[in-house]
Design a protein around this motif. Structure first.
Motif, mmCIF file in Angstrom:
data_model
loop_
_atom_site.group_PDB
_atom_site.id
_atom_site.type_symbol
_atom_site.label_atom_id
_atom_site.label_comp_id
_atom_site.label_asym_id
_atom_site.label_seq_id
_atom_site.Cartn_x
_atom_site.Cartn_y
_atom_site.Cartn_z
ATOM 1 N N VAL A 98 0.528 -1.463 -0.180
ATOM 2 C CA VAL A 98 0.066 -0.300 -0.316
ATOM 3 C C VAL A 98 0.571 1.578 -0.394
ATOM 4 O O VAL A 98 0.308 2.787 -0.741
ATOM 5 N N PHE A 99 1.811 0.733 0.786
ATOM 6 C CA PHE A 99 2.731 2.433 1.049
ATOM 7 C C PHE A 99 4.141 2.690 -0.274
ATOM 8 O O PHE A 99 3.799 3.660 -0.913
ATOM 9 N N LEU A 100 4.409 1.621 -1.211
ATOM 10 C CA LEU A 100 4.728 1.532 -1.868
ATOM 11 C C LEU A 100 4.269 1.888 -3.402
ATOM 12 O O LEU A 100 4.716 2.222 -4.241
ATOM 13 N N THR A 101 2.750 1.882 -3.333
ATOM 14 C CA THR A 101 2.036 1.987 -4.244
ATOM 15 C C THR A 101 1.457 3.664 -4.580
ATOM 16 O O THR A 101 0.033 4.030 -5.394
ATOM 17 N N GLY A 102 1.490 3.879 -3.521
ATOM 18 C CA GLY A 102 0.718 5.179 -3.121
ATOM 19 C C GLY A 102 -0.462 4.904 -2.570
ATOM 20 O O GLY A 102 -1.545 5.988 -2.714
ATOM 21 N N GLY A 103 -0.770 4.056 -2.035
ATOM 22 C CA GLY A 103 -2.423 3.882 -1.846
ATOM 23 C C GLY A 103 -3.184 2.957 -2.804
ATOM 24 O O GLY A 103 -4.266 2.657 -2.692
ATOM 25 N N MET A 104 -2.865 2.936 -3.832
ATOM 26 C CA MET A 104 -3.347 2.150 -4.730
ATOM 27 C C MET A 104 -3.496 0.639 -4.743
ATOM 28 O O MET A 104 -4.593 0.231 -5.266
ATOM 29 N N ALA A 105 -2.808 0.491 -3.477
ATOM 30 C CA ALA A 105 -2.629 -0.987 -3.541
ATOM 31 C C ALA A 105 -3.951 -1.497 -2.546
ATOM 32 O O ALA A 105 -4.032 -2.845 -1.892
ATOM 33 N N LEU A 106 -4.106 -0.719 -1.521
ATOM 34 C CA LEU A 106 -5.437 -0.642 -0.934
ATOM 35 C C LEU A 106 -6.357 -1.386 -1.057
ATOM 36 O O LEU A 106 -7.847 -1.121 -2.002
ATOM 37 N N PRO A 107 -7.195 -2.886 -0.483
ATOM 38 C CA PRO A 107 -8.254 -3.733 -0.392
ATOM 39 C C PRO A 107 -9.359 -2.736 -0.558
ATOM 40 O O PRO A 107 -9.391 -1.138 0.070
ATOM 41 N N GLY A 108 -10.456 -2.799 -1.625
ATOM 42 C CA GLY A 108 -11.502 -2.077 -2.030
ATOM 43 C C GLY A 108 -12.699 -2.125 -0.337
ATOM 44 O O GLY A 108 -13.360 -1.305 0.195
ATOM 45 N N ARG A 109 -11.982 -2.875 0.701
ATOM 46 C CA ARG A 109 -12.884 -3.539 1.881
ATOM 47 C C ARG A 109 -11.944 -3.828 2.959
ATOM 48 O O ARG A 109 -11.759 -5.075 2.796
ATOM 49 N N ILE A 110 -11.420 -2.997 3.902
ATOM 50 C CA ILE A 110 -11.384 -3.686 5.301
ATOM 51 C C ILE A 110 -11.466 -3.582 6.193
ATOM 52 O O ILE A 110 -13.148 -2.873 6.330
ATOM 53 N N THR A 111 -11.720 -4.562 7.277
ATOM 54 C CA THR A 111 -12.364 -4.800 8.408
ATOM 55 C C THR A 111 -12.154 -4.612 9.870
ATOM 56 O O THR A 111 -10.590 -5.336 9.507
ATOM 57 N N ASP A 112 -12.357 -3.970 10.345
ATOM 58 C CA ASP A 112 -11.587 -4.036 12.401
ATOM 59 C C ASP A 112 -11.731 -5.351 12.703
ATOM 60 O O ASP A 112 -13.503 -5.226 13.582
ATOM 61 N N PRO A 113 -11.074 -6.356 13.041
ATOM 62 C CA PRO A 113 -11.906 -7.407 13.540
ATOM 63 C C PRO A 113 -12.577 -7.464 14.695
ATOM 64 O O PRO A 113 -13.410 -8.165 16.018
ATOM 65 N N VAL A 114 -11.563 -5.947 15.602
ATOM 66 C CA VAL A 114 -12.547 -6.611 17.265
ATOM 67 C C VAL A 114 -13.423 -5.287 17.203
ATOM 68 O O VAL A 114 -14.383 -5.600 18.094
ATOM 69 N N SER A 115 -13.856 -4.667 16.440
ATOM 70 C CA SER A 115 -15.449 -3.546 16.230
ATOM 71 C C SER A 115 -15.896 -4.467 15.654
ATOM 72 O O SER A 115 -17.269 -4.799 16.759
ATOM 73 N N ALA A 116 -15.843 -5.730 14.335
ATOM 74 C CA ALA A 116 -17.056 -6.643 13.860
ATOM 75 C C ALA A 116 -17.148 -7.493 15.552
ATOM 76 O O ALA A 116 -18.725 -7.258 15.843
ATOM 77 N N ALA A 117 -16.174 -8.364 16.271
ATOM 78 C CA ALA A 117 -16.368 -9.246 17.590
ATOM 79 C C ALA A 117 -17.472 -7.738 18.315
ATOM 80 O O ALA A 117 -18.648 -8.322 18.869
ATOM 81 N N ARG A 118 -16.809 -6.887 18.300
ATOM 82 C CA ARG A 118 -17.943 -6.408 19.936
ATOM 83 C C ARG A 118 -19.166 -5.513 19.239
ATOM 84 O O ARG A 118 -20.336 -5.679 19.317
ATOM 85 N N SER A 119 -19.280 -5.574 17.745
ATOM 86 C CA SER A 119 -20.980 -5.468 17.423
ATOM 87 C C SER A 119 -21.558 -6.825 17.328
ATOM 88 O O SER A 119 -22.913 -6.459 17.957
ATOM 89 N N VAL A 120 -20.774 -7.536 17.200
ATOM 90 C CA VAL A 120 -21.628 -9.429 17.459
ATOM 91 C C VAL A 120 -21.799 -9.275 18.818
ATOM 92 O O VAL A 120 -23.311 -9.703 18.910
ATOM 93 N N GLY A 121 -21.178 -8.775 19.599
ATOM 94 C CA GLY A 121 -21.468 -9.179 20.878
ATOM 95 C C GLY A 121 -22.705 -8.152 21.444
ATOM 96 O O GLY A 121 -23.056 -8.689 22.268
#
Length: 206
Positions: A180-203
């Motif tokens: 991501v850094f070497l490509t200036g952000g172009m390699a950043l996926p279209g969607r990323i997840t925060d596992p901790v926040s997701a687990a909290r939401s499910v809880g």
């Protein structure tokens, strides 16, 4: 013409990185083989192409084998301590080693995790977790983390301190973040997840 233009641009962006990578490998091979090739040519009595690269790989493997045992590790550490007393060597060697070791899987305090933090002035920042520590304030303490945020590819950057509770850990590997850094952000996926926040939401829903 539009079809040809699109295919040419697609081929260009595939070919150029490939050519640059191959050229870089060839250059490294020529440099190493040019340095060690004549030595082995005199020792063997004839020129053997590629023996310099093989010798370099064998040497690196031997050093890794020595550094993997307790005795060898102590010897290398003692040698580094002596060399670190040389001013010029210390100035060059220490930063380079720290940068390389940071990506080593055996380094306890290296770039182990990718973090996402929000800076009120700069917005969301993507960086690497480098250290966790505790700030003592009288009878109170605060858990903090040091985050390395590259500002010039990976070689230069800022070290920012955030409360541990404000740090997010997206589902990105260190290798993915480097791209991501070497490509200036172009390699950043279209969607990323925060596992901790997701687990909290499910809880919370449960």
């Amino acid at each position: 013409m539009q079809w040809l233009r699109r295919r040419f641009i697609a081929g260009f962006f595939v070919t150029v990185p490939l050519v640059i990578s191959v050229a870089a490998l060839i250059w490294i091979f020529q440099v190493v083989d040019g340095l060690l090739g004549p030595v082995f040519a005199r020792a063997l009595g004839r020129d053997v192409p590629g023996v310099g690269i093989l010798a370099t790989a064998a040497g690196i493997l031997a050093v890794g084998a020595i550094a993997s045992n307790v005795f060898g590790k102590r010897v290398l550490q003692r040698g580094e301590s002596y060399l670190a007393k040389v001013p010029v060597f210390r100035t060059i060697y220490a930063p380079v080693k720290q940068l390389i070791v940071a990506f080593s899987p055996d380094n306890e305090f290296g770039f182990k995790r990718v973090v996402l933090v929000e800076d009120p002035r700069r917005g969301w920042l993507l960086g690497f977790l480098t250290r966790e520590f505790v700030l003592e304030r009288g009878h109170d303490s605060l858990s903090l983390v040091a985050v390395y945020v590259p500002t010039n590819h990976l070689y230069l950057g800022d070290v920012l301190i955030f409360p541990q509770r404000d740090v997010r850990f997206p589902d990105l590997t260190v290798e993915q973040a480097i791209r991501v850094f070497l490509t200036g952000g172009m390699a950043l996926p279209g969607r990323i997840t925060d596992p901790v926040s997701a687990a909290r939401s499910v809880g919370d829903q449960g």
